[in-house]
Write an enzyme that holds these catalytic residues in place. Structure first.
Site, PDB file in Angstrom:
ATOM      1  N   ASN A 103       0.931  -1.098  -0.074  1.00 32.08           N
ATOM      2  CA  ASN A 103       0.105  -0.167  -0.026  1.00 32.08           C
ATOM      3  C   ASN A 103       0.753   1.264  -0.109  1.00 32.08           C
ATOM      4  O   ASN A 103       1.416   1.652   0.898  1.00 32.08           O
ATOM      5  CB  ASN A 103      -0.991  -0.150   1.185  1.00 32.08           C
ATOM      6  N   TRP A 104       1.078   1.904  -1.307  1.00 27.77           N
ATOM      7  CA  TRP A 104       1.776   2.828  -1.265  1.00 27.77           C
ATOM      8  C   TRP A 104       1.567   4.175  -0.795  1.00 27.77           C
ATOM      9  O   TRP A 104       1.865   5.201  -0.657  1.00 27.77           O
ATOM     10  CB  TRP A 104       2.467   3.165  -2.754  1.00 27.77           C
ATOM     11  N   LYS A 105       0.113   4.233  -0.457  1.00 27.57           N
ATOM     12  CA  LYS A 105      -0.572   5.476  -0.215  1.00 27.57           C
ATOM     13  C   LYS A 105      -0.087   6.710  -1.103  1.00 27.57           C
ATOM     14  O   LYS A 105      -0.121   6.265  -2.401  1.00 27.57           O
ATOM     15  CB  LYS A 105      -0.111   5.961   1.200  1.00 27.57           C
ATOM     16  N   HIS A 146      -9.812   1.391   4.182  1.00 29.37           N
ATOM     17  CA  HIS A 146      -8.594   1.781   5.161  1.00 29.37           C
ATOM     18  C   HIS A 146      -8.936   2.724   6.183  1.00 29.37           C
ATOM     19  O   HIS A 146      -9.528   3.727   6.044  1.00 29.37           O
ATOM     20  CB  HIS A 146      -7.442   2.134   4.099  1.00 29.37           C
ATOM     21  N   GLU A 175      -7.228   5.133   7.414  1.00 28.80           N
ATOM     22  CA  GLU A 175      -6.975   6.501   6.704  1.00 28.80           C
ATOM     23  C   GLU A 175      -8.167   7.047   6.042  1.00 28.80           C
ATOM     24  O   GLU A 175      -8.621   8.592   6.216  1.00 28.80           O
ATOM     25  CB  GLU A 175      -5.760   6.644   5.886  1.00 28.80           C
ATOM     26  N   GLU A 186      -6.208  -4.579  10.688  1.00 32.82           N
ATOM     27  CA  GLU A 186      -5.225  -3.768  10.959  1.00 32.82           C
ATOM     28  C   GLU A 186      -5.424  -2.814  11.895  1.00 32.82           C
ATOM     29  O   GLU A 186      -6.330  -1.594  11.904  1.00 32.82           O
ATOM     30  CB  GLU A 186      -5.307  -2.515   9.420  1.00 32.82           C
ATOM     31  N   GLY A 205       1.527   2.366  11.010  1.00 34.82           N
ATOM     32  CA  GLY A 205       2.728   3.544  10.682  1.00 34.82           C
ATOM     33  C   GLY A 205       3.289   3.982  12.056  1.00 34.82           C
ATOM     34  O   GLY A 205       4.044   4.970  12.007  1.00 34.82           O
ATOM     35  N   SER A 209       2.630  -1.944  10.709  1.00 30.68           N
ATOM     36  CA  SER A 209       4.015  -1.769  11.037  1.00 30.68           C
ATOM     37  C   SER A 209       4.841  -3.239  10.718  1.00 30.68           C
ATOM     38  O   SER A 209       5.515  -3.833  11.338  1.00 30.68           O
ATOM     39  CB  SER A 209       4.513  -1.546  12.536  1.00 30.68           C
ATOM     40  N   GLY A 211       2.508  -0.878   4.539  1.00 26.80           N
ATOM     41  CA  GLY A 211       2.595   0.546   4.247  1.00 26.80           C
ATOM     42  C   GLY A 211       3.967   0.799   4.015  1.00 26.80           C
ATOM     43  O   GLY A 211       4.774   0.718   2.800  1.00 26.80           O
TER      44      GLY A 211
HETATM   45  C1  PEP Z   1      -1.150   0.401   6.126  1.00 24.25           C
HETATM   46  O1  PEP Z   1      -1.005   1.567   5.550  1.00 24.25           O
HETATM   47  O2  PEP Z   1      -2.215  -0.301   5.622  1.00 24.25           O
HETATM   48  C2  PEP Z   1      -0.211   0.087   6.788  1.00 24.25           C
HETATM   49  C3  PEP Z   1      -0.188  -1.221   7.479  1.00 24.25           C
HETATM   50  O3  PEP Z   1       0.959   0.776   7.175  1.00 24.25           O
HETATM   51  P1  PEP Z   1       2.447   0.391   7.970  1.00 24.25           P
HETATM   52  O4  PEP Z   1       2.758  -0.695   7.415  1.00 24.25           O
HETATM   53  O5  PEP Z   1       3.171   1.627   7.543  1.00 24.25           O
HETATM   54  O6  PEP Z   1       2.121   0.150   9.087  1.00 24.25           O
END
Ligand code: PEP
Length: 255
Positions: free
Chosen positions: A12-14, A98, A100, A170, A176, A216, A237
């Site tokens: 997931n590059w956001k 998600h 976010e 998640e 993050g 993470s 992410g």
């Molecule tokens: C995500 O954005 O779905 C995510 C899991 O981010 P990260 O791996 O940075 O925690």
């Protein structure tokens, strides 16, 4: 490696990577990983790059994903991108709900439900994200919160296609932050969700649905996470932004 369900690793590059950066990345990750016929890798890049990424992802096992879609196929919805448009440029997967998007763009479970219907109608696999706040976990209400999200999001889904859905657990406090949930916490929630899916759609759908973890995930914790029987992969992410670290996650079981 567990054999029943095909392991799935989603980048997931956001809001990162230009079209040029995206193409450099996909060329490099395909070279880095070697054959990955026994697992699936989804690159969920920015909308602008999806078509080019699709054309560049030639190795078996690699797929293109989007990070969102709208629920109507066409109409007066300024600024939206429909599931049919994404399918047309080669998207096989779409990340929906998600945290976010729920927090920053006020997405509700009802909207996520409409988007899941739209993605399935257009032949794409929805990756449904669910997860609790830290305060919810500390109050011992994780199952209530996650269960409600799952039930509302999958309302009205045809049982014949329900097995295609991927669920990404998640926990919001793990995204993050560098603080992953423990393998035990993750396994516990995945078993709970699989049980709910069994109650709604039956045991065989529950057995076939892939449940991935996000929050993470890194090259250093992927092995212990993948050891859990109900963890079928990861939604990644930050650690997916660098080819080296995402390649290590994808190939976690190889020397
Ligand atoms: C995500 O954005 O779905 C995510 C899991 O981010 P990260 O791996 O940075 O925690």
């Amino acid at each position: 490696m567990k054999t029943r369900r095909i392991p799935l690793f989603v980048a997931n590059w956001k809001l990162h990577n230009s079209v040029r950066d995206s193409l450099d990345y996909v060329n490099s990750i395909q070279r880095n990983c070697g054959p990955i016929a026994d697992r699936e890798v989804v690159i969920a890049g920015p909308f602008m790059a999806l078509k080019d990424v699709y054309e560049q992802l030639t190795r078996p096992g690699f797929r293109v994903g989007a990070q969102n879609c709208f629920w109507e196929d066409a109409g007066a919805f300024t600024g939206e991108v429909s599931a049919s448009m994404l399918a047309e440029v080669g998207c096989a997967y779409v990340i929906l709900g998600h945290s976010e998007r729920r927090r920053l763009f006020a997405e509700t479970d009802d909207m996520v439900n409409l988007k899941i219907h739209a993605s399935l109608r257009n032949g794409m696999v929805p990756i449904l994200c669910v997860g609790e706040e830290l305060s919810t976990r500390e109050a011992g209400k994780t199952s209530d919160a996650v269960g409600a999200q799952v039930h509302r999001a999958i309302r009205g889904i045809d049982p014949k296609v329900a097995g295609k859905i991927v669920i990404a657990y998640e926990p919001i406090w793990a995204i993050g932050t560098g603080r992953s949930a423990t393998p035990t916490q993750i396994q516990e929630v995945h078993v709970f969700i699989r049980g709910e899916i069994a109650r709604i759609f039956g045991d065989s759908t529950a057995e076939s649905i892939r449940m991935i973890y996000g929050g993470s995930v890194s090259a250093s914790n992927i092995c212990e996470l993948m050891n859990e029987p109900d963890v079928d992969g990861a939604l990644v992410g930050s650690a997916s932004l660098k080819v080296e670290s995402f390649a290590k996650i994808i190939c976690f079981d190889r020397k």
